[in-house]
Design a protein around this motif. Structure first.
Motif, short mmCIF file in Angstrom:
data_model
loop_
_atom_site.label_atom_id
_atom_site.label_comp_id
_atom_site.label_asym_id
_atom_site.label_seq_id
_atom_site.Cartn_x
_atom_site.Cartn_y
_atom_site.Cartn_z
N GLY A 35 36.46 22.28 1.69
CA GLY A 35 35.07 22.62 2.04
C GLY A 35 34.63 21.71 3.16
O GLY A 35 34.94 20.52 3.16
N PHE B 152 34.00 27.21 2.73
CA PHE B 152 35.12 26.92 1.82
C PHE B 152 36.28 27.83 2.20
O PHE B 152 36.11 29.04 2.31
CB PHE B 152 34.71 27.15 0.36
CG PHE B 152 33.88 26.02 -0.18
CD1 PHE B 152 32.54 25.91 0.13
CD2 PHE B 152 34.45 25.04 -0.98
CE1 PHE B 152 31.76 24.85 -0.34
CE2 PHE B 152 33.70 23.98 -1.47
CZ PHE B 152 32.36 23.88 -1.14
N ILE C 271 34.14 26.05 -5.40
CA ILE C 271 32.72 26.23 -5.07
C ILE C 271 31.85 25.90 -6.29
O ILE C 271 30.82 25.22 -6.17
CB ILE C 271 32.47 27.66 -4.56
CG1 ILE C 271 33.13 27.84 -3.18
CG2 ILE C 271 30.98 27.99 -4.52
CD1 ILE C 271 33.28 29.29 -2.73
N TYR D 53 31.89 22.05 -6.74
CA TYR D 53 31.11 21.35 -5.72
C TYR D 53 29.60 21.57 -5.89
O TYR D 53 28.82 20.63 -5.84
CB TYR D 53 31.54 21.81 -4.31
CG TYR D 53 30.69 21.19 -3.25
CD1 TYR D 53 30.91 19.87 -2.85
CD2 TYR D 53 29.61 21.88 -2.68
CE1 TYR D 53 30.09 19.26 -1.91
CE2 TYR D 53 28.79 21.27 -1.75
CZ TYR D 53 29.03 19.97 -1.37
OH TYR D 53 28.21 19.36 -0.45
N THR D 54 29.21 22.82 -6.09
CA THR D 54 27.77 23.12 -6.18
C THR D 54 27.15 22.49 -7.43
O THR D 54 26.00 22.05 -7.39
CB THR D 54 27.50 24.63 -6.15
OG1 THR D 54 28.27 25.28 -7.16
CG2 THR D 54 27.82 25.23 -4.79
N LEU E 170 26.14 32.73 -1.51
CA LEU E 170 27.57 32.74 -1.20
C LEU E 170 27.86 34.01 -0.41
O LEU E 170 27.58 35.11 -0.88
CB LEU E 170 28.35 32.73 -2.51
CG LEU E 170 29.85 32.56 -2.44
CD1 LEU E 170 30.22 31.24 -1.78
CD2 LEU E 170 30.44 32.61 -3.86
N VAL F 116 28.54 28.76 1.97
CA VAL F 116 27.58 28.33 0.95
C VAL F 116 26.32 27.90 1.68
O VAL F 116 26.34 26.96 2.49
CB VAL F 116 28.13 27.17 0.09
CG1 VAL F 116 27.04 26.61 -0.81
CG2 VAL F 116 29.32 27.64 -0.74
#
Ligand code: AMP
Ligand code: ZN
Length: 114
Positions: free
Chosen positions: A27, A41, A68, A71-72, A84, A103
């Motif tokens: 990312g 990503f 994703i 990370y989020t 997204l 993102v």
């Protein structure tokens, strides 16, 4: 692929600001952010777009979505929410032909499709 800028980015041949990395997925910050938070990503293995990915290497989807989600959640983007996006082809404005997910977060995003 030798002429793909995101493959070059994976190999470290062009610079990027990485915000996430695991054995399959990277990312990084988008060069021209369209929101307060705008990250891309990508999978380390090249596919051209989401249709190519699904037909050639569908396991990538799990890798990408897990990255994703991890990370989020870690950055608490799940609290206020995020968008997204993946673009495919000219009508959608795809400009880089290595599958990637945008993102977008950090502010109230414009509505679309209404
Ligand atoms: P798309 O239009 O969906 O193909 O998205 C491509 C995105 O890649 C755009 O938002 C660009 O700003 C971004 N981009 C292109 N080259 C780079 C780069 N070297 N580093 C970071 N982002 C890039
Ligand atoms: Zn590539």
């Amino acid at each position: 692929m030798s002429d793909c800028i995101f493959c070059k980015l994976v190999e470290g041949k062009i610079p990027s600001t990485r915000i996430y990395e695991d054995e399959n997925v990277i990312g990084f910050k988008d060069l021209r952010p369209q929101a307060q938070v705008h990250h891309l990503f990508i999978h380390r293995r090249h596919t051209r777009d989401i249709i190519d990915l699904v037909s050639c290497d569908p396991d990538q989807l799990g890798d990408l979505f897990r990255a994703i989600a991890t990370y989020t959640a870690k950055e608490s983007l799940t609290r206020e929410g995020f968008r997204l996006v993946t673009n495919l082809g000219p009508d959608a404005g795809q400009t880089v032909f290595h599958t990637h997910f945008h993102v977008l977060a950090g502010e109230q995003l414009g509505s679309f499709g209404a």
